[in-house]
Design an enzyme around this catalytic site. Structure first.
Site, PDB file in Angstrom:
ATOM      1  N   GLU A  96       0.851  -1.196   0.000  1.00 20.95           N
ATOM      2  CA  GLU A  96       0.000   0.000   0.000  1.00 20.95           C
ATOM      3  C   GLU A  96       0.886   1.246   0.000  1.00 20.95           C
ATOM      4  O   GLU A  96       2.031   1.207   0.459  1.00 20.95           O
ATOM      5  CB  GLU A  96      -0.921  -0.088   1.237  1.00 20.95           C
ATOM      6  CG  GLU A  96      -1.938   0.990   1.428  1.00 20.95           C
ATOM      7  CD  GLU A  96      -2.856   1.322   0.254  1.00 20.95           C
ATOM      8  OE1 GLU A  96      -2.354   1.566  -0.842  1.00 20.95           O
ATOM      9  OE2 GLU A  96      -4.069   1.392   0.481  1.00 20.95           O
ATOM     10  N   ASP A  97       0.363   2.340  -0.537  1.00 20.40           N
ATOM     11  CA  ASP A  97       1.142   3.579  -0.546  1.00 20.40           C
ATOM     12  C   ASP A  97       1.165   4.218   0.838  1.00 20.40           C
ATOM     13  O   ASP A  97       2.213   4.579   1.352  1.00 20.40           O
ATOM     14  CB  ASP A  97       0.625   4.561  -1.611  1.00 20.40           C
ATOM     15  CG  ASP A  97      -0.869   4.852  -1.521  1.00 20.40           C
ATOM     16  OD1 ASP A  97      -1.564   4.269  -0.643  1.00 20.40           O
ATOM     17  OD2 ASP A  97      -1.362   5.654  -2.330  1.00 20.40           O
ATOM     18  N   ASP A 103      -3.784   5.718   6.216  1.00 21.48           N
ATOM     19  CA  ASP A 103      -4.291   7.001   6.695  1.00 21.48           C
ATOM     20  C   ASP A 103      -5.335   6.717   7.782  1.00 21.48           C
ATOM     21  O   ASP A 103      -4.965   6.424   8.909  1.00 21.48           O
ATOM     22  CB  ASP A 103      -4.849   7.756   5.485  1.00 21.48           C
ATOM     23  CG  ASP A 103      -5.249   9.177   5.784  1.00 21.48           C
ATOM     24  OD1 ASP A 103      -4.502   9.876   6.479  1.00 21.48           O
ATOM     25  OD2 ASP A 103      -6.322   9.598   5.313  1.00 21.48           O
ATOM     26  N   LYS A 131       0.416   7.479   8.356  1.00 21.71           N
ATOM     27  CA  LYS A 131       0.034   8.724   9.028  1.00 21.71           C
ATOM     28  C   LYS A 131      -0.750   8.357  10.284  1.00 21.71           C
ATOM     29  O   LYS A 131      -1.982   8.376  10.292  1.00 21.71           O
ATOM     30  CB  LYS A 131      -0.908   9.500   8.097  1.00 21.71           C
ATOM     31  CG  LYS A 131      -0.374  10.816   7.556  1.00 21.71           C
ATOM     32  CD  LYS A 131      -1.517  11.595   6.925  1.00 21.71           C
ATOM     33  CE  LYS A 131      -1.392  11.703   5.438  1.00 21.71           C
ATOM     34  NZ  LYS A 131      -2.553  12.398   4.819  1.00 21.71           N
ATOM     35  N   PHE A 153      -1.102  16.680   3.747  1.00 19.54           N
ATOM     36  CA  PHE A 153      -1.522  16.001   2.527  1.00 19.54           C
ATOM     37  C   PHE A 153      -0.319  15.811   1.616  1.00 19.54           C
ATOM     38  O   PHE A 153       0.310  16.769   1.188  1.00 19.54           O
ATOM     39  CB  PHE A 153      -2.645  16.735   1.802  1.00 19.54           C
ATOM     40  CG  PHE A 153      -3.283  15.840   0.780  1.00 19.54           C
ATOM     41  CD1 PHE A 153      -4.194  14.872   1.164  1.00 19.54           C
ATOM     42  CD2 PHE A 153      -2.916  15.919  -0.553  1.00 19.54           C
ATOM     43  CE1 PHE A 153      -4.743  13.988   0.237  1.00 19.54           C
ATOM     44  CE2 PHE A 153      -3.458  15.042  -1.490  1.00 19.54           C
ATOM     45  CZ  PHE A 153      -4.374  14.085  -1.095  1.00 19.54           C
ATOM     46  N   ASP A 156      -1.461  10.728  -4.994  1.00 18.43           N
ATOM     47  CA  ASP A 156      -2.027  11.736  -5.891  1.00 18.43           C
ATOM     48  C   ASP A 156      -2.919  12.732  -5.186  1.00 18.43           C
ATOM     49  O   ASP A 156      -3.360  12.522  -4.053  1.00 18.43           O
ATOM     50  CB  ASP A 156      -2.883  11.043  -6.951  1.00 18.43           C
ATOM     51  CG  ASP A 156      -4.213  10.550  -6.369  1.00 18.43           C
ATOM     52  OD1 ASP A 156      -4.159   9.774  -5.385  1.00 18.43           O
ATOM     53  OD2 ASP A 156      -5.279  10.946  -6.863  1.00 18.43           O
ATOM     54  N   ARG A 189       1.361  11.889  -9.193  1.00 19.52           N
ATOM     55  CA  ARG A 189       1.827  10.530  -8.860  1.00 19.52           C
ATOM     56  C   ARG A 189       3.267  10.312  -9.330  1.00 19.52           C
ATOM     57  O   ARG A 189       4.007   9.529  -8.744  1.00 19.52           O
ATOM     58  CB  ARG A 189       0.950   9.478  -9.558  1.00 19.52           C
ATOM     59  CG  ARG A 189      -0.467   9.400  -9.027  1.00 19.52           C
ATOM     60  CD  ARG A 189      -1.111   8.115  -9.544  1.00 19.52           C
ATOM     61  NE  ARG A 189      -2.558   8.131  -9.435  1.00 19.52           N
ATOM     62  CZ  ARG A 189      -3.238   7.801  -8.331  1.00 19.52           C
ATOM     63  NH1 ARG A 189      -2.587   7.481  -7.226  1.00 19.52           N
ATOM     64  NH2 ARG A 189      -4.552   7.824  -8.320  1.00 19.52           N
TER      65      ARG A 189
HETATM   66  P1  IMP Z   1      -7.412   5.216   4.378  1.00 25.76           P
HETATM   67  O1  IMP Z   1      -8.471   4.259   3.967  1.00 25.76           O
HETATM   68  O2  IMP Z   1      -7.973   6.466   4.983  1.00 25.76           O
HETATM   69  O3  IMP Z   1      -6.327   4.621   5.221  1.00 25.76           O
HETATM   70  O4  IMP Z   1      -6.793   5.781   3.062  1.00 25.76           O
HETATM   71  C1  IMP Z   1      -5.874   5.123   2.357  1.00 25.76           C
HETATM   72  C2  IMP Z   1      -5.814   5.689   0.957  1.00 25.76           C
HETATM   73  O5  IMP Z   1      -6.084   7.091   0.920  1.00 25.76           O
HETATM   74  C3  IMP Z   1      -4.414   5.531   0.464  1.00 25.76           C
HETATM   75  O6  IMP Z   1      -4.287   4.316  -0.210  1.00 25.76           O
HETATM   76  C4  IMP Z   1      -4.235   6.715  -0.427  1.00 25.76           C
HETATM   77  O7  IMP Z   1      -4.610   6.368  -1.735  1.00 25.76           O
HETATM   78  C5  IMP Z   1      -5.162   7.767   0.098  1.00 25.76           C
HETATM   79  N1  IMP Z   1      -4.451   8.782   0.899  1.00 25.76           N
HETATM   80  C6  IMP Z   1      -4.375   8.878   2.238  1.00 25.76           C
HETATM   81  N2  IMP Z   1      -3.617   9.923   2.636  1.00 25.76           N
HETATM   82  C7  IMP Z   1      -3.178  10.489   1.490  1.00 25.76           C
HETATM   83  C8  IMP Z   1      -2.315  11.616   1.231  1.00 25.76           C
HETATM   84  O8  IMP Z   1      -1.765  12.319   2.106  1.00 25.76           O
HETATM   85  N3  IMP Z   1      -2.099  11.895  -0.074  1.00 25.76           N
HETATM   86  C9  IMP Z   1      -2.635  11.156  -1.092  1.00 25.76           C
HETATM   87  N4  IMP Z   1      -3.429  10.116  -0.886  1.00 25.76           N
HETATM   88  C10 IMP Z   1      -3.698   9.773   0.394  1.00 25.76           C
HETATM   89 MG    MG Z   2      -4.606   4.050  -2.309  1.00 21.00          MG
END
Ligand code: IMP
Ligand code: MG
Length: 178
Positions: free
Chosen positions: A97-98, A101, A129, A150, A157, A163
């Site tokens: 995963e990137d 969050d 994060k 962010f 992205d 990206r």
């Molecule tokens: P989560 O479900 O909130 O953990 O979100 C995960 C997804 O949100 C990641 O796979 C990212 O694609 C996107 N995401 C979360 N934070 C960021 C950020 O700071 N910049 C860009 N994409 C983010």
């Molecule tokens: Mg993602």
């Protein structure tokens, strides 16, 4: 494009060094496991390809597209946009995963893989994060913990832009607060 970046948070050199370390750990762990490496589209694409070149063991690669994000604010809803091609039953799965969050995307995906009978599910994320976490989930292998900003670049992205930046940068607020 670079003018939209407040500052570089993690350079390409730093990322590549950390990838070497993560790959060493993973190569020791997965040597005889024959896992399916699942890359979460589209953000994990660059990190996954970097890591695959460093993983020295037999593996399969698959892709999944799970979406929970619209613009700079998480919507909280997770949707399976594109399913895997492989059958994960009985197989170890390593999710790439990137960024973690809120944790919602991964919680959903990990549960889905377990429901389908994966032998084990581990998560390798370039970024984490922790301040933003809403669901209790941790990466098993994490590249960098980041502040609550962010971020874009290295796969991440904003509205499908940035990206291709070869570093992780903080996006200027003026770009998304208009
Ligand atoms: P989560 O479900 O909130 O953990 O979100 C995960 C997804 O949100 C990641 O796979 C990212 O694609 C996107 N995401 C979360 N934070 C960021 C950020 O700071 N910049 C860009 N994409 C983010
Ligand atoms: Mg993602």
């Amino acid at each position: 494009m670079n003018n939209d970046i407040e500052r570089i948070l993690i350079s390409q050199d730093q990322i590549e060094q950390r990838e070497d370390e993560l790959a060493t750990e993973l190569t020791a762990k997965y040597q005889d496991q024959f896992p399916i490496v699942v890359s979460v589209l589209t953000g994990a694409m660059i990190f996954t390809s970097d890591m695959l070149k460093r993983l020295n063991f037999k593996l399969n690669v698959d892709l999944v597209d799970v979406s929970s994000y619209a613009g700079a604010n998480s919507t909280g809803e997770v949707e399976l946009v594109q399913d895997l091609k492989s059958n994960v039953a009985g197989r170890p799965v390593l999710v790439m995963e990137d960024i973690i969050d809120t944790g919602r995307t991964l919680a959903y995906l990990v549960q889905l893989l377990k429901d389908r009978g994966a032998k084990s599910v581990e998560v390798c994320a370039l970024l984490d994060k922790p301040e933003r976490r809403e669901v209790e989930i941790d990466g098993d292998y994490v590249g960098f913990k980041t502040p609550n900003e962010f971020l874009v670049g290295y796969g991440l992205d904003y509205n499908n832009l940035y990206r291709n930046l070869p570093y992780v940068g903080i996006l200027k607020r003026s770009v998304y607060e208009q």
